[in-house]
Design a protein around this motif. Sequence first.
Motif, mmCIF file in Angstrom:
data_model
loop_
_atom_site.group_PDB
_atom_site.id
_atom_site.type_symbol
_atom_site.label_atom_id
_atom_site.label_comp_id
_atom_site.label_asym_id
_atom_site.label_seq_id
_atom_site.Cartn_x
_atom_site.Cartn_y
_atom_site.Cartn_z
ATOM 1 N N GLU A 211 44.891 -6.728 8.189
ATOM 2 C CA GLU A 211 46.291 -6.813 8.596
ATOM 3 C C GLU A 211 46.404 -6.517 10.085
ATOM 4 O O GLU A 211 45.805 -5.568 10.593
ATOM 5 C CB GLU A 211 47.115 -5.804 7.789
ATOM 6 C CG GLU A 211 48.605 -5.820 8.086
ATOM 7 C CD GLU A 211 49.382 -4.861 7.195
ATOM 8 O OE1 GLU A 211 50.613 -4.965 7.151
ATOM 9 O OE2 GLU A 211 48.739 -4.003 6.544
ATOM 10 N N ARG A 213 49.569 -6.259 12.951
ATOM 11 C CA ARG A 213 51.009 -6.304 13.223
ATOM 12 C C ARG A 213 51.282 -6.113 14.706
ATOM 13 O O ARG A 213 50.760 -5.188 15.338
ATOM 14 C CB ARG A 213 51.749 -5.229 12.426
ATOM 15 C CG ARG A 213 53.270 -5.311 12.582
ATOM 16 C CD ARG A 213 53.969 -4.149 11.913
ATOM 17 N NE ARG A 213 53.685 -2.896 12.599
ATOM 18 C CZ ARG A 213 54.292 -1.739 12.300
ATOM 19 N NH1 ARG A 213 55.166 -1.693 11.318
ATOM 20 N NH2 ARG A 213 53.993 -0.645 12.963
ATOM 21 N N ASP A 227 53.612 -9.786 11.297
ATOM 22 C CA ASP A 227 52.531 -9.157 10.546
ATOM 23 C C ASP A 227 51.633 -10.253 9.986
ATOM 24 O O ASP A 227 52.053 -11.025 9.107
ATOM 25 C CB ASP A 227 53.140 -8.318 9.408
ATOM 26 C CG ASP A 227 52.152 -7.333 8.818
ATOM 27 O OD1 ASP A 227 50.950 -7.470 9.085
ATOM 28 O OD2 ASP A 227 52.580 -6.433 8.081
ATOM 29 N N LEU A 229 48.316 -11.465 7.873
ATOM 30 C CA LEU A 229 47.557 -10.940 6.738
ATOM 31 C C LEU A 229 46.477 -11.928 6.309
ATOM 32 O O LEU A 229 46.709 -13.141 6.262
ATOM 33 C CB LEU A 229 48.492 -10.672 5.545
ATOM 34 C CG LEU A 229 49.586 -9.639 5.784
ATOM 35 C CD1 LEU A 229 50.821 -9.979 4.967
ATOM 36 C CD2 LEU A 229 49.089 -8.252 5.427
ATOM 37 N N GLN A 273 53.502 -14.357 2.006
ATOM 38 C CA GLN A 273 52.440 -13.370 1.810
ATOM 39 C C GLN A 273 51.593 -13.705 0.587
ATOM 40 O O GLN A 273 52.115 -13.869 -0.514
ATOM 41 C CB GLN A 273 53.061 -11.980 1.649
ATOM 42 C CG GLN A 273 52.048 -10.861 1.586
ATOM 43 C CD GLN A 273 52.697 -9.491 1.654
ATOM 44 O OE1 GLN A 273 53.913 -9.368 1.797
ATOM 45 N NE2 GLN A 273 51.894 -8.445 1.539
ATOM 46 N N SER A 277 46.990 -9.906 -0.959
ATOM 47 C CA SER A 277 47.235 -8.931 0.103
ATOM 48 C C SER A 277 48.165 -7.805 -0.345
ATOM 49 O O SER A 277 48.489 -6.935 0.459
ATOM 50 C CB SER A 277 47.846 -9.621 1.323
ATOM 51 O OG SER A 277 49.171 -10.033 1.054
#
Length: 306
Positions: A211, A213, A227, A229, A273, A277
Amino acid sequence: MEEQEIPVTKKNTYPYVEIHGDYRWLWGRGQFRADSRPMPDKVRRHDERIYLATRRLRLFPFVHFDEQTSLRTQLEDLRNDKETDANHHLYLGRLYVQHEQDRLKVEAGRFNYYLLDGNVIDKKVDGLRLRLGERTTGPGSLTFFAGRTTGTDDRHRQQGWSLLYSSQYGRLKSDAAYLDFHRIQSLPPSGPRFVGQSRAGTGFDWQRIAEWRLMYELTPKFTASLDLLHAWGRHDADGYDTTDSGFVAALTYGHLDEQQKGSYEAWIRYYDQPSASILYHTMDGDTTSCGLQPQRTLTAFSPCCP
């Protein structure tokens, strides 16, 4: 957040006991839309509206042994107006020892692990967390965690480790994390398999997540974040594994300070997402159930509390 969320009162005499607390009414509404594939040639559309109405009392008794070391606990009483079965009357939620110096922080015991915005994990854990350095000075800070999550049984508990590196350059903040978690007891088969089917969605036995960010302060009140991922997940009983990438974009207005009366915060987020994750999403966004695929979701939050 990674930092402590409760203010500390410094005294000249030790030891002493300090108690903080709050009582909140939490309300929210969510819209969930997704596709599942119960058969190879069928697609089922899920469209559900979910309401949240909760009353929550929290007390934080702290025992300060000296200026750097303390024993920290949390008592919580949670009442759910929509689902009374989810009520949790007064119970001990956290119990851990904390030691903090300049550029060093150690926590050991049961505490809450909230990583970044909680897109990957927001969960009570039993373990050890060690932070070296400070985000705003020098090369930044490095945080190591090792332990396991809480749960009703070993199929609901996971254990693993993570690394988090945080730094800040003026208005720009950067956080990079890596997590490696696996279930203490493997999940059972997800059900009958069909030709061309991937998995029925029981969940993952092993997940590795990267990850990154980036947050930028556009104005003193407006903050934008992205963010990124990338995750790998495996379900042993089905022999299924997946590798996928995604992102969460957010725009935040204001800043909620629990110590300041009248403070507020509002945000809007867009989630694309992958399910691999998600360990324990802060919004209970469980995309690992019912055969659901990675979801694209737009959410907004009105001023209330985090």
